[in-house]
Scaffold this active site. Structure first.
Site, mmCIF file in Angstrom:
data_model
loop_
_atom_site.group_PDB
_atom_site.id
_atom_site.type_symbol
_atom_site.label_atom_id
_atom_site.label_comp_id
_atom_site.label_asym_id
_atom_site.label_seq_id
_atom_site.Cartn_x
_atom_site.Cartn_y
_atom_site.Cartn_z
ATOM 1 N N HIS A 24 -50.476 26.426 -12.848
ATOM 2 C CA HIS A 24 -50.442 28.272 -13.024
ATOM 3 C C HIS A 24 -51.855 29.077 -12.536
ATOM 4 O O HIS A 24 -51.742 29.793 -11.734
ATOM 5 C CB HIS A 24 -50.528 28.521 -14.591
ATOM 6 N N ASP A 121 -51.204 35.283 -17.895
ATOM 7 C CA ASP A 121 -50.028 35.048 -17.831
ATOM 8 C C ASP A 121 -49.517 34.583 -18.896
ATOM 9 O O ASP A 121 -49.527 35.813 -19.734
ATOM 10 C CB ASP A 121 -50.567 33.215 -17.437
ATOM 11 N N SER A 282 -48.860 16.872 -9.527
ATOM 12 C CA SER A 282 -49.575 15.749 -9.951
ATOM 13 C C SER A 282 -48.868 15.598 -12.262
ATOM 14 O O SER A 282 -49.162 15.104 -12.064
ATOM 15 C CB SER A 282 -51.325 16.316 -9.909
ATOM 16 N N HIS A 361 -39.714 17.865 -5.675
ATOM 17 C CA HIS A 361 -39.679 18.058 -7.123
ATOM 18 C C HIS A 361 -38.861 20.036 -6.879
ATOM 19 O O HIS A 361 -38.852 20.800 -7.790
ATOM 20 C CB HIS A 361 -40.344 18.149 -8.263
ATOM 21 N N SER A 366 -45.138 23.784 -2.702
ATOM 22 C CA SER A 366 -44.265 22.664 -2.456
ATOM 23 C C SER A 366 -43.307 23.145 -1.240
ATOM 24 O O SER A 366 -43.634 22.385 0.089
ATOM 25 C CB SER A 366 -44.386 21.969 -3.052
ATOM 26 N N GLU A 369 -44.878 25.246 1.573
ATOM 27 C CA GLU A 369 -45.899 24.207 2.569
ATOM 28 C C GLU A 369 -44.651 23.131 3.428
ATOM 29 O O GLU A 369 -45.188 23.516 4.463
ATOM 30 C CB GLU A 369 -46.481 23.055 1.511
#
Length: 473
Positions: A24, A121, A282, A361, A366, A369
């Protein structure tokens, strides 16, 4: 007037207040960098233990002010551990309890700072009321794609408040959901999604927090764009009946530091686009059986690979690897496969000319990227929003392939890994691999078009200034 010529008094001032998890925090930092480059003043709230890492993620030219918060004592929450990365799931829930106790502290800080907006959030659903009393606008900044909000956390999902849906109900989209390639969740995905309706420590569940925050905020900020998600954005607008401001996909800036020499030398040994990079973030931990099948699947492709595996804190990593990896695996793949645990320079690895496939995942950062670095996407989602991320990329965008899994328990085998990789890496002149590659190239051009991406932020700033009553003329 250009952003850099604005006087401090006319400058838009925004407080960033993400939940204490780096999944987040990172999107909030990325948005801070983008807004700061457009002359917006940023004050960033987080726990003291996160400050150094946040500072390292800020652009060199950023004027963002990081304000450390005092985390209240909560029984069971280790002192000084202030992000989910170092906590087990039970302790992570206690971070929400600590957040709820911080309301007086936040009110004092906001009274002193007097920002135009607070971007908050999912866990701080109490913030809109608190900020409203101070005359401050609030924006719920969703770090998830619009599809995740549209499928799971809209009012139509649960017309009977206080009741958790069944697995069968969760598999189906909510009433009024747009007609797209996303028609249902698989059984194991729906079962995982029920977590958002689970209550801990007699506190509101995630669904209640999200719904309350979205209904109470002045505006909704979505980390997406109409080009990728128009049907879902429009559905969210119809459900909450308030402005939805689009941040864009927030493409990260290319890293400025070089890839560590030992990894660069290893990757340099292989042909262009031949290496599979495989990582699940991670805070995602595969089971022993999943590691075993994944490793054997990578071996079956015959391609070199760089596999990153992570484990919970305070476990013996060597023992975990010895138990999970197939017998004789490390000897068989020596020189052709890397097994690494812990942090690596992911962006730099994906940018290396030898890396041509990213098995991940489906975390949306990701995904972005991978696309901008021209890495073919093989997705193996593990939890929460990752399932719908994969459906968007595989279905609507047709820019990646998802590993086949069983409906009931999500099992995948080594052949499923091999088949998914072959579809996207080897069968480049056959369908569906051919069209997936063509679409991925189209999305890469879109994401790397600086004028388009810059315009998302420029428009966002203008919209926020108009709501805050700041003249940009």
């Amino acid at each position: 007037m250009e952003a850099e010529k604005r006087t401090p008094s006319s400058c838009l001032h925004v407080v960033m207040f993400p939940f204490f998890a780096f999944g987040h925090i990172s999107p909030f930092v990325q948005l801070s960098n983008k807004l700061s480059s457009h002359g917006v003043k940023i004050s960033f709230f987080s726990a003291p233990a996160n400050v150094n890492r946040i500072r390292s993620m800020l652009n060199d030219a950023s004027t963002t002010q990081i304000i450390p918060l005092t985390i209240p004592h909560v029984e069971g929450l280790p002192p000084g551990v202030e992000s989910t990365a170092e906590l087990n799931p039970t302790q992570s829930e206690l971070l929400k309890v600590a957040l709820d106790l911080m309301q007086p502290q936040i009110k004092t800080l906001l009274s002193q700072l007097k920002p135009h907006f607070v971007l908050f959030d999912f866990a701080q659903e109490w913030l809109p009321k608190l900020a409203y009393e101070l005359g401050i606008q609030t924006a719920f900044f969703s770090v998830f794609i619009a599809l995740a909000t549209a499928f799971v956390t809209v009012p139509a999902r649960l017309p009977e408040p206080g009741r958790s849906p069944t697995v069968e109900e969760m598999q189906k989209p909510p009433p009024g959901f747009p007609q797209t390639s996303v028609t249902s969740l698989r059984t194991f995905e729906a079962r995982d999604s029920l977590y958002v309706f689970k209550r801990f420590h007699d506190k509101p569940c995630v669904y209640d927090r999200v719904l309350s925050g979205l209904q109470g905020c002045s505006v909704i900020l979505a980390k997406t764009c109409n080009e990728m998600e128009a049907p879902y954005i429009n559905y969210v607008k119809s459900q909450f009946k308030k402005p939805v401001l689009l941040v864009g996909p927030v493409v990260p800036e290319p890293p400025t530091d070089h890839l560590e020499e030992k990894w660069a030398k290893w990757l340099d040994k292989f042909e262009a686009n031949s290496v599979i990079y495989c990582s699940f973030g991670s805070e995602t931990f595969l089971t022993d059986d999943q590691i075993n099948e994944l490793a054997l699947g990578l071996e079956l492709t015959g391609l070199p690979f760089f596999l990153v595996l992570n484990f919970p804190a305070n476990v013996d990593v060597s023992a975990e690897l010895k138990r999970a990896l197939p017998r004789g695996f490390l000897e068989r793949v020596e020189g052709k496969g890397i097994i690494h645990t812990g942090w690596v320079q992911q962006q730099q690895i994906l940018a290396h000319k030898s890396v041509g496939c990213y098995l991940c995942h489906a975390g949306f950062s990701s995904v972005i990227e991978a696309i901008v670095n021209d890495c073919q996407l093989v997705m193996l989602p593990q939890k929460s929003d990752q399932f719908v991320n994969s459906k968007l990329v595989h279905g609507d965008l047709n820019a990646g392939v998802e590993v086949n899994r069983s409906d009931e328990d999500g099992f995948f085998g080594r052949e499923d890994i091999k088949s998914a990789v072959e579809t996207i890496v080897f069968n480049i002149d056959k369908e569906p691999g051919k069209s997936i590659r063509a679409n991925q190239k189209k999305w890469k051009e879109f994401l790397l078009n600086k004028d388009i991406q810059n315009n998302f932020i420029k428009t966002l700033v203008e919209e926020m200034e108009a709501i805050a009553g700041i003249s940009s003329i």
